[in-house]
Design a protein around this motif. Sequence first.
Motif, PDB file in Angstrom:
ATOM      1  N   ILE A  84       0.859  -1.189   0.000  1.00 54.29           N
ATOM      2  CA  ILE A  84       0.000   0.000   0.000  1.00 54.29           C
ATOM      3  C   ILE A  84       0.892   1.235   0.000  1.00 54.29           C
ATOM      4  O   ILE A  84       1.801   1.354   0.826  1.00 54.29           O
ATOM      5  CB  ILE A  84      -0.906   0.022   1.253  1.00 54.29           C
ATOM      6  CG1 ILE A  84      -1.759  -1.247   1.336  1.00 54.29           C
ATOM      7  CG2 ILE A  84      -1.769   1.273   1.271  1.00 54.29           C
ATOM      8  CD1 ILE A  84      -2.434  -1.445   2.686  1.00 54.29           C
ATOM      9  N   VAL A  85       0.622   2.151  -0.924  1.00 52.81           N
ATOM     10  CA  VAL A  85       1.342   3.419  -0.972  1.00 52.81           C
ATOM     11  C   VAL A  85       0.357   4.523  -0.623  1.00 52.81           C
ATOM     12  O   VAL A  85      -0.708   4.633  -1.234  1.00 52.81           O
ATOM     13  CB  VAL A  85       1.973   3.658  -2.363  1.00 52.81           C
ATOM     14  CG1 VAL A  85       2.583   5.052  -2.451  1.00 52.81           C
ATOM     15  CG2 VAL A  85       3.019   2.599  -2.651  1.00 52.81           C
ATOM     16  N   LEU A  86       0.725   5.334   0.372  1.00 54.13           N
ATOM     17  CA  LEU A  86      -0.122   6.439   0.819  1.00 54.13           C
ATOM     18  C   LEU A  86       0.574   7.763   0.552  1.00 54.13           C
ATOM     19  O   LEU A  86       1.808   7.825   0.492  1.00 54.13           O
ATOM     20  CB  LEU A  86      -0.419   6.309   2.316  1.00 54.13           C
ATOM     21  CG  LEU A  86      -1.108   5.017   2.758  1.00 54.13           C
ATOM     22  CD1 LEU A  86      -1.265   4.995   4.278  1.00 54.13           C
ATOM     23  CD2 LEU A  86      -2.457   4.853   2.075  1.00 54.13           C
ATOM     24  N   TYR A 108      -3.559 -12.502   2.707  1.00 53.52           N
ATOM     25  CA  TYR A 108      -2.223 -11.907   2.591  1.00 53.52           C
ATOM     26  C   TYR A 108      -1.288 -12.408   3.683  1.00 53.52           C
ATOM     27  O   TYR A 108      -1.650 -12.435   4.859  1.00 53.52           O
ATOM     28  CB  TYR A 108      -2.304 -10.384   2.646  1.00 53.52           C
ATOM     29  CG  TYR A 108      -3.103  -9.802   1.518  1.00 53.52           C
ATOM     30  CD1 TYR A 108      -2.685  -9.955   0.200  1.00 53.52           C
ATOM     31  CD2 TYR A 108      -4.288  -9.130   1.762  1.00 53.52           C
ATOM     32  CE1 TYR A 108      -3.427  -9.442  -0.844  1.00 53.52           C
ATOM     33  CE2 TYR A 108      -5.030  -8.607   0.721  1.00 53.52           C
ATOM     34  CZ  TYR A 108      -4.593  -8.771  -0.579  1.00 53.52           C
ATOM     35  OH  TYR A 108      -5.325  -8.259  -1.611  1.00 53.52           O
ATOM     36  N   ARG A 109      -0.080 -12.777   3.260  1.00 54.71           N
ATOM     37  CA  ARG A 109       0.938 -13.181   4.233  1.00 54.71           C
ATOM     38  C   ARG A 109       1.414 -11.981   5.035  1.00 54.71           C
ATOM     39  O   ARG A 109       1.641 -12.082   6.234  1.00 54.71           O
ATOM     40  CB  ARG A 109       2.135 -13.814   3.524  1.00 54.71           C
ATOM     41  CG  ARG A 109       1.791 -15.113   2.834  1.00 54.71           C
ATOM     42  CD  ARG A 109       2.991 -15.805   2.275  1.00 54.71           C
ATOM     43  NE  ARG A 109       3.751 -14.936   1.386  1.00 54.71           N
ATOM     44  CZ  ARG A 109       4.846 -15.301   0.738  1.00 54.71           C
ATOM     45  NH1 ARG A 109       5.329 -16.499   0.900  1.00 54.71           N
ATOM     46  NH2 ARG A 109       5.468 -14.471  -0.060  1.00 54.71           N
ATOM     47  N   LYS A 110       1.606 -10.864   4.368  1.00 53.74           N
ATOM     48  CA  LYS A 110       2.064  -9.622   5.001  1.00 53.74           C
ATOM     49  C   LYS A 110       1.391  -8.455   4.308  1.00 53.74           C
ATOM     50  O   LYS A 110       1.029  -8.537   3.130  1.00 53.74           O
ATOM     51  CB  LYS A 110       3.581  -9.439   4.863  1.00 53.74           C
ATOM     52  CG  LYS A 110       4.417 -10.503   5.495  1.00 53.74           C
ATOM     53  CD  LYS A 110       4.872 -10.088   6.844  1.00 53.74           C
ATOM     54  CE  LYS A 110       5.842 -11.146   7.369  1.00 53.74           C
ATOM     55  NZ  LYS A 110       6.077 -11.035   8.745  1.00 53.74           N
ATOM     56  N   ILE A 111       1.280  -7.359   5.043  1.00 53.73           N
ATOM     57  CA  ILE A 111       0.769  -6.111   4.486  1.00 53.73           C
ATOM     58  C   ILE A 111       1.803  -5.035   4.787  1.00 53.73           C
ATOM     59  O   ILE A 111       2.186  -4.840   5.949  1.00 53.73           O
ATOM     60  CB  ILE A 111      -0.604  -5.740   5.078  1.00 53.73           C
ATOM     61  CG1 ILE A 111      -1.623  -6.839   4.739  1.00 53.73           C
ATOM     62  CG2 ILE A 111      -1.067  -4.374   4.567  1.00 53.73           C
ATOM     63  CD1 ILE A 111      -2.968  -6.673   5.411  1.00 53.73           C
ATOM     64  N   TYR A 112       2.271  -4.375   3.733  1.00 49.58           N
ATOM     65  CA  TYR A 112       3.297  -3.337   3.859  1.00 49.58           C
ATOM     66  C   TYR A 112       2.694  -1.994   3.462  1.00 49.58           C
ATOM     67  O   TYR A 112       1.921  -1.912   2.504  1.00 49.58           O
ATOM     68  CB  TYR A 112       4.481  -3.634   2.935  1.00 49.58           C
ATOM     69  CG  TYR A 112       5.161  -4.948   3.216  1.00 49.58           C
ATOM     70  CD1 TYR A 112       6.056  -5.071   4.273  1.00 49.58           C
ATOM     71  CD2 TYR A 112       4.914  -6.057   2.420  1.00 49.58           C
ATOM     72  CE1 TYR A 112       6.691  -6.282   4.522  1.00 49.58           C
ATOM     73  CE2 TYR A 112       5.547  -7.270   2.663  1.00 49.58           C
ATOM     74  CZ  TYR A 112       6.426  -7.374   3.714  1.00 49.58           C
ATOM     75  OH  TYR A 112       7.052  -8.570   3.951  1.00 49.58           O
ATOM     76  N   VAL A 113       3.093  -0.944   4.172  1.00 52.84           N
ATOM     77  CA  VAL A 113       2.643   0.410   3.846  1.00 52.84           C
ATOM     78  C   VAL A 113       3.872   1.290   3.648  1.00 52.84           C
ATOM     79  O   VAL A 113       4.831   1.217   4.432  1.00 52.84           O
ATOM     80  CB  VAL A 113       1.751   1.005   4.963  1.00 52.84           C
ATOM     81  CG1 VAL A 113       1.442   2.465   4.688  1.00 52.84           C
ATOM     82  CG2 VAL A 113       0.466   0.210   5.102  1.00 52.84           C
ATOM     83  N   PHE A 114       3.818   2.124   2.602  1.00 50.44           N
ATOM     84  CA  PHE A 114       4.905   3.044   2.285  1.00 50.44           C
ATOM     85  C   PHE A 114       4.348   4.454   2.214  1.00 50.44           C
ATOM     86  O   PHE A 114       3.299   4.679   1.606  1.00 50.44           O
ATOM     87  CB  PHE A 114       5.542   2.674   0.933  1.00 50.44           C
ATOM     88  CG  PHE A 114       6.019   1.258   0.892  1.00 50.44           C
ATOM     89  CD1 PHE A 114       7.279   0.929   1.343  1.00 50.44           C
ATOM     90  CD2 PHE A 114       5.191   0.256   0.428  1.00 50.44           C
ATOM     91  CE1 PHE A 114       7.712  -0.395   1.318  1.00 50.44           C
ATOM     92  CE2 PHE A 114       5.605  -1.063   0.400  1.00 50.44           C
ATOM     93  CZ  PHE A 114       6.874  -1.380   0.842  1.00 50.44           C
TER      94      PHE A 114
END
Length: 190
Positions: free
Chosen positions: A122-124, A151-157
Motif C-alpha cells: 500500500i502506498v499512501l 495476505y501473508r504480510k501487508i506493507y505500507v509506504f
Amino acid sequence: PPMFGNFKANRAILEAQALKDEFAFAVVGDTRSIGTFERLVLELRGMPLDIAVLLGDCANHPTVQDHRYFRAEAAEEYAMSFPEFYVAGNHDVSPAGFSIDHFERDYGPTIFSFEYQRCLFIVLRILNDPSSVDESIEFLEHIRSTSLEAYRKIYVFMHYPPPVSSGFRSRPFPRWRELVDLFEQVKVAF
C-alpha cells in the motif's frame, strides 16, 4: 525508464508473476542527493530484488524543471530490471510548483495498492496537506473493509512516517494516531 512509476502496467508486471518461495524488495528514502542515489542504484542492481520503492524527495524542489532533470537522470542511470515505485514527498510536490495532478500525470497515482506474492503493498500520500492525509486514511479504511486474510504480510509506504514509538521522532501530521490505529487493524508488518 520502462518500469519506473506507479502506473497500472508496472503493478501488473508483479501481480501476474507466479508464486515463489522468497522475494526481496528495497526501500530507499530521500534520494535528492544524486551522487548518493547513483551509488545505491549500483548496489541495488547487484541484488536479487523484485521491487524498489522510493520514499519521495527525488526532486530537489517541487518544480517542473527539477522533475525534468530527475527524469532525465532516471531514464538511463536509475533504470532497474524490476518495477520501481515512487512515493510523493514534500520536495516533489507543491500546489504552485509541481502539483499532485502533475505528479500523477508523470508518475502515476500517489495513493494505490498492489498484490505481490500473496502480500499487499500500500502506498499512501502523507504530506503537509491535510487533504492528502484524509484521502490516504479513506483509502486505508476501504482496504480495511475488504478481506485481508489471504495476505501473508501487508506493507505500507509513505513519505512521512508516523511516530509509532516514544523513541522515534517524526514530522507530525494531522490524524497520525488514527492512521496508526488503522495500521494495527489491517495488521501492517512493522
